[in-house]
Motif scaffolding. Structure first.
Motif, mmCIF file in Angstrom:
data_model
loop_
_atom_site.group_PDB
_atom_site.id
_atom_site.type_symbol
_atom_site.label_atom_id
_atom_site.label_comp_id
_atom_site.label_asym_id
_atom_site.label_seq_id
_atom_site.Cartn_x
_atom_site.Cartn_y
_atom_site.Cartn_z
ATOM 1 N N THR A 27 0.834 -0.782 -0.074
ATOM 2 C CA THR A 27 0.323 0.250 0.152
ATOM 3 C C THR A 27 0.891 1.620 0.074
ATOM 4 O O THR A 27 2.222 1.443 0.388
ATOM 5 C CB THR A 27 -1.237 0.654 0.916
ATOM 6 N N ASN A 28 0.629 2.220 0.334
ATOM 7 C CA ASN A 28 0.974 3.388 0.428
ATOM 8 C C ASN A 28 0.164 4.940 -0.013
ATOM 9 O O ASN A 28 -1.589 4.099 0.320
ATOM 10 C CB ASN A 28 1.693 3.948 -1.421
ATOM 11 N N PRO A 29 0.408 5.776 0.285
ATOM 12 C CA PRO A 29 -0.679 7.134 1.407
ATOM 13 C C PRO A 29 -2.041 7.001 0.210
ATOM 14 O O PRO A 29 -2.932 7.459 0.351
ATOM 15 C CB PRO A 29 0.055 8.202 1.416
ATOM 16 N N SER A 30 -1.611 7.180 -1.289
ATOM 17 C CA SER A 30 -2.068 7.210 -2.629
ATOM 18 C C SER A 30 -3.378 6.685 -2.663
ATOM 19 O O SER A 30 -4.479 6.866 -2.700
ATOM 20 C CB SER A 30 -1.281 7.584 -3.851
ATOM 21 N N LEU A 31 -2.689 4.977 -2.317
ATOM 22 C CA LEU A 31 -3.894 4.089 -2.662
ATOM 23 C C LEU A 31 -4.852 4.268 -1.132
ATOM 24 O O LEU A 31 -5.952 3.993 -1.684
ATOM 25 C CB LEU A 31 -3.632 2.653 -2.683
ATOM 26 N N VAL A 32 -4.049 4.229 -0.561
ATOM 27 C CA VAL A 32 -5.336 4.651 1.491
ATOM 28 C C VAL A 32 -6.342 5.730 1.153
ATOM 29 O O VAL A 32 -7.393 5.832 0.809
ATOM 30 C CB VAL A 32 -4.247 4.681 2.306
ATOM 31 N N LYS A 33 -6.169 6.268 0.353
ATOM 32 C CA LYS A 33 -6.536 7.881 0.106
ATOM 33 C C LYS A 33 -7.573 7.275 -0.703
ATOM 34 O O LYS A 33 -8.725 7.891 -0.334
ATOM 35 C CB LYS A 33 -5.800 9.107 -0.150
ATOM 36 N N LYS A 34 -7.778 6.921 -1.724
ATOM 37 C CA LYS A 34 -8.985 6.151 -2.772
ATOM 38 C C LYS A 34 -10.317 5.677 -1.895
ATOM 39 O O LYS A 34 -10.596 5.941 -2.181
ATOM 40 C CB LYS A 34 -8.327 5.400 -4.032
ATOM 41 N N VAL A 35 -9.541 4.510 -0.612
ATOM 42 C CA VAL A 35 -10.611 3.912 -0.139
ATOM 43 C C VAL A 35 -11.386 5.021 1.054
ATOM 44 O O VAL A 35 -12.533 4.339 0.832
ATOM 45 C CB VAL A 35 -9.976 2.615 -0.064
ATOM 46 N N GLY A 36 -10.686 6.083 1.014
ATOM 47 C CA GLY A 36 -10.983 7.150 1.731
ATOM 48 C C GLY A 36 -11.475 6.233 3.997
ATOM 49 O O GLY A 36 -12.460 6.554 4.430
ATOM 50 N N ARG A 37 -10.746 5.145 4.581
ATOM 51 C CA ARG A 37 -10.128 4.853 5.171
ATOM 52 C C ARG A 37 -9.586 4.786 6.067
ATOM 53 O O ARG A 37 -8.148 5.842 6.120
ATOM 54 C CB ARG A 37 -10.396 3.633 5.134
#
Length: 216
Positions: A27-37
């Motif tokens: 994962t990375n911060p950009s991927l986490v941002k996409k799911v909004g969790r």
């Protein structure tokens, strides 16, 4: 070769995991941002879903902050791999965390010299971003080859985790060169099973089975 899925989408991870195609997750911060969790809650859920390593990235840029965050992330689950940027501060923290028995993934690698430093710092994984190199007209797969040669020359144990994978062709080339791991988005991993001749052959077999009245 191990397959890591590069996403923070729990549903996509679960789907590939059920097929037996997931050895780990990045994962990375950009991927986490996409799911909004919530970040730490999400990492804990991913770690509970898969048995393999799950890379979770620090967001500090100074050594003290990265060290604190790395230890916090490592405390979420035993299969967390702390993801650190390939900076001098990141390498310093990599050396410290590796000495504490915490797995590390040094990310944003774009040169063989950077990969050499990461191995000397004791990184568990090095993540060369081949797609981003291709974007600026540098052969990203060639970087994997150079790192493989250097690591084999000196028996470094750091695993080459080919990242920024854009296509099945990238996967094939990395496998031929000897990357230890690839991490790719779910659609790329799923696309590895696709071939027009497979589709056409299956269509023909099913039609012949129907016309012959074959039942099982």
């Amino acid at each position: 070769m191990e397959f890591f899925v590069d996403t923070a989408d729990l549903e996509a991870i679960a789907e590939l995991n059920a097929l037996g195609l997931v050895d780990g997750v990045t994962t990375n911060p950009s991927l986490v941002k996409k799911v909004g969790r919530d970040f730490k809650e999400l990492i804990a859920e991913i770690c509970a879903l898969v048995d393999g390593p799950v890379s979770a990235e620090v967001i500090s840029v100074d050594a003290e902050g990265m060290l604190q965050q790395g230890r916090t992330l490592a405390g979420i689950a035993p299969n967390v791999v702390v993801k650190l940027p390939l900076t001098l501060a990141g390498l310093q923290v990599c050396k410290t965390l590796s000495g504490e028995g915490i797995a590390t993934n040094v990310t944003l690698c774009f040169s063989a010299n950077q990969a050499l430093l990461a191995a000397k710092a004791g990184a568990t994984y090095i993540s060369p971003f081949i797609g981003r190199l291709d974007d600026i007209h540098i052969d990203g797969v060639d970087l994997i080859s150079n790192i493989r040669t250097i690591y084999d020359n000196y028996q470094f144990e750091t695993k080459i985790l080919a990242a920024s994978i854009r296509s099945p062709l990238h996967v094939k080339d990395c496998a031929l060169i000897g990357a230890d791991v690839i991490t790719a988005p779910p659609p790329v991993i799923s696309a590895l099973a696709n071939h027009v001749l497979t589709d056409n052959g299956l269509k023909t077999f099913l039609a012949d089975a129907k016309s012959a009245g074959i039942t099982i």
